[in-house]
Design a protein around this motif. Structure first.
Motif, PDB file in Angstrom:
ATOM      1  N   UNK A   7       0.630  -1.203  -0.019  1.00  0.00           N
ATOM      2  CA  UNK A   7      -0.006   0.089  -0.123  1.00  0.00           C
ATOM      3  C   UNK A   7       0.901   1.257  -0.216  1.00  0.00           C
ATOM      4  N   UNK A   8       1.194   1.849  -1.188  1.00  0.00           N
ATOM      5  CA  UNK A   8       1.853   3.207  -1.332  1.00  0.00           C
ATOM      6  C   UNK A   8       0.979   3.975  -2.132  1.00  0.00           C
ATOM      7  N   UNK A   9       1.516   5.244  -2.147  1.00  0.00           N
ATOM      8  CA  UNK A   9       0.804   6.280  -3.008  1.00  0.00           C
ATOM      9  C   UNK A   9       1.452   6.197  -4.393  1.00  0.00           C
ATOM     10  N   UNK A  10       1.040   5.116  -5.032  1.00  0.00           N
ATOM     11  CA  UNK A  10       1.722   4.887  -6.306  1.00  0.00           C
ATOM     12  C   UNK A  10       1.157   5.585  -7.574  1.00  0.00           C
ATOM     13  N   UNK A  11       1.885   5.652  -8.650  1.00  0.00           N
ATOM     14  CA  UNK A  11       1.196   6.434  -9.673  1.00  0.00           C
ATOM     15  C   UNK A  11       0.507   5.457 -10.519  1.00  0.00           C
ATOM     16  N   UNK A  15       1.208   1.320 -10.419  1.00  0.00           N
ATOM     17  CA  UNK A  15      -0.066   0.454 -10.158  1.00  0.00           C
ATOM     18  C   UNK A  15      -0.189  -0.433 -11.043  1.00  0.00           C
ATOM     19  N   UNK A  16      -0.136   0.010 -12.330  1.00  0.00           N
ATOM     20  CA  UNK A  16      -0.455  -0.845 -13.461  1.00  0.00           C
ATOM     21  C   UNK A  16       0.434  -2.078 -13.416  1.00  0.00           C
ATOM     22  N   UNK A  17       1.869  -1.499 -13.487  1.00  0.00           N
ATOM     23  CA  UNK A  17       3.001  -2.568 -13.321  1.00  0.00           C
ATOM     24  C   UNK A  17       2.987  -3.652 -12.193  1.00  0.00           C
ATOM     25  N   UNK A  18       2.587  -3.051 -11.162  1.00  0.00           N
ATOM     26  CA  UNK A  18       2.407  -3.937  -9.906  1.00  0.00           C
ATOM     27  C   UNK A  18       1.482  -4.970 -10.156  1.00  0.00           C
ATOM     28  N   UNK A 103      -8.545  -4.329  -8.329  1.00  0.00           N
ATOM     29  CA  UNK A 103      -8.711  -3.135  -7.447  1.00  0.00           C
ATOM     30  C   UNK A 103      -8.318  -3.577  -5.915  1.00  0.00           C
ATOM     31  N   UNK A 104      -9.080  -4.637  -5.692  1.00  0.00           N
ATOM     32  CA  UNK A 104      -9.082  -5.265  -4.343  1.00  0.00           C
ATOM     33  C   UNK A 104      -7.515  -5.457  -3.808  1.00  0.00           C
ATOM     34  N   UNK A 105      -6.661  -6.026  -4.845  1.00  0.00           N
ATOM     35  CA  UNK A 105      -5.326  -6.153  -4.549  1.00  0.00           C
ATOM     36  C   UNK A 105      -4.556  -5.044  -4.431  1.00  0.00           C
ATOM     37  N   UNK A 106      -4.949  -3.858  -5.166  1.00  0.00           N
ATOM     38  CA  UNK A 106      -4.109  -2.554  -4.851  1.00  0.00           C
ATOM     39  C   UNK A 106      -4.709  -1.974  -3.422  1.00  0.00           C
ATOM     40  N   UNK A 107      -5.766  -1.908  -3.356  1.00  0.00           N
ATOM     41  CA  UNK A 107      -6.288  -1.444  -2.133  1.00  0.00           C
ATOM     42  C   UNK A 107      -6.156  -2.090  -0.777  1.00  0.00           C
ATOM     43  N   UNK A 108      -5.903  -3.470  -1.031  1.00  0.00           N
ATOM     44  CA  UNK A 108      -5.867  -4.234   0.193  1.00  0.00           C
ATOM     45  C   UNK A 108      -7.030  -4.661   0.814  1.00  0.00           C
TER      46      UNK A 108
END
Length: 286
Positions: A7-11, A15-18, A103-108
């Motif tokens: 969970x970071x303030x990613x661009x 985020x797309x690459x993660x 989105x669930x993975x990105x937002x935890x």
């Protein structure tokens, strides 16, 4: 449940690459899912990461697109250019169906309820899609209704078997039953190896064996990639996305019916091929 990413303030690009790095397995996934739907869902998820929208919001938005368009198809759509909007909305709904989990993975925020909601709506859309297709064809063509019902029913049955049989198989693979005798103690005469065989061979063989092993691994990986690509191409006709694209042909009901028949036949044949294979695999699991 889905893997949670840092969970970071990613661009957007970060985020797309993660998500790209943490993407689900490619094994056996149809080409449309691999190269169109997952990347599109990934872009939506990356764009929504730092908004107030939750994965459940995305799931429900996809359901509105999918179910709303199918209800209109069943009861109101005419055989003109406006009916192609049904296909477009189905494609959008499918993209959102891919975006919610990412989105669930990105937002935890992965949850059991979210996963259940996603699968429940997927269950409904398969049934509603083919009922709506029958209603539209019955209203706009002069084909025998019994024959239309048989075609739509076979498509519905085979697609349900493929989708839910495959989904349940994945769950059973993750939680296999313990093999018989798994808790039995090893025989006293069995010698415990002091070094794994692969490690011993590598140590004894030196650099030459390591280089040979790496070359062999590269060849094996290339062969495996070719097999996966071939399987992805073969399973393309049974991708839900291809069925969505076929609904773009609704302005021309006879053309749509021809495409629908081809996809229905592909689903029946693929289900007939999958079921014996899955049976063998499940029997091997115990």
């Amino acid at each position: 449940m889905s893997q949670t990413l840092p969970q970071t303030r990613a661009t957007f690009r970060e985020s797309f690459n993660q998500l790209k790095q943490a993407q689900k397995t490619r094994k056996g996934a149809p080409l449309y899912l691999l190269y169109v739907n997952r990347p599109a869902g990934r872009a939506v998820a990356a764009a929504l990461r730092h908004t107030r929208l939750t994965p459940n919001h995305v799931t429900l938005a996809g359901a509105v697109c999918t179910y709303g368009s199918l209800v209109w198809l069943a009861f109101g759509a005419a055989a003109d250019l406006s009916s192609a909007l049904v296909g477009a909305l189905l494609v959008v709904g499918y993209i959102l169906d891919s975006a919610d989990g990412q989105l669930a993975r990105l937002q935890g925020t992965s949850s059991a309820f979210g996963e259940w909601l996603d699968h429940a709506l997927d269950n409904g859309r398969i049934t509603v899609m083919h009922v709506a297709a029958f209603c539209f064809l019955a209203r706009t063509t002069d084909y025998d209704h019994i024959q239309l019902a048989a075609v739509c029913g076979l498509f519905l049955l085979s697609s349900s078997c493929i989708f839910f049989g495959g989904a349940l198989l994945d769950q059973l693979r993750k939680n296999p039953r313990a093999p018989r005798g798994a808790n039995a103690r090893p025989s006293g005469n069995a010698a415990a190896p002091s070094m794994p065989a692969a490690a011993f061979a590598a140590a004894a063989g030196g650099d030459a064996n390591r280089d040979s092993g790496r070359a062999e691994n590269r060849r094996a990986n290339r062969a495996d990639n070719r097999r996966m690509l071939m399987r992805s191409a073969v399973t393309l006709p049974v991708d839900y996305g291809m069925t969505c694209l076929a609904f773009l042909l609704l302005p021309w009901p006879r053309v749509f019916l021809a495409a629908y028949l081809v996809l229905a036949a592909a689903h029946v044949l693929m289900a007939a091929a999958f079921l014996p294979k899955w049976r063998s695999e499940l029997l091997a699991l115990g």
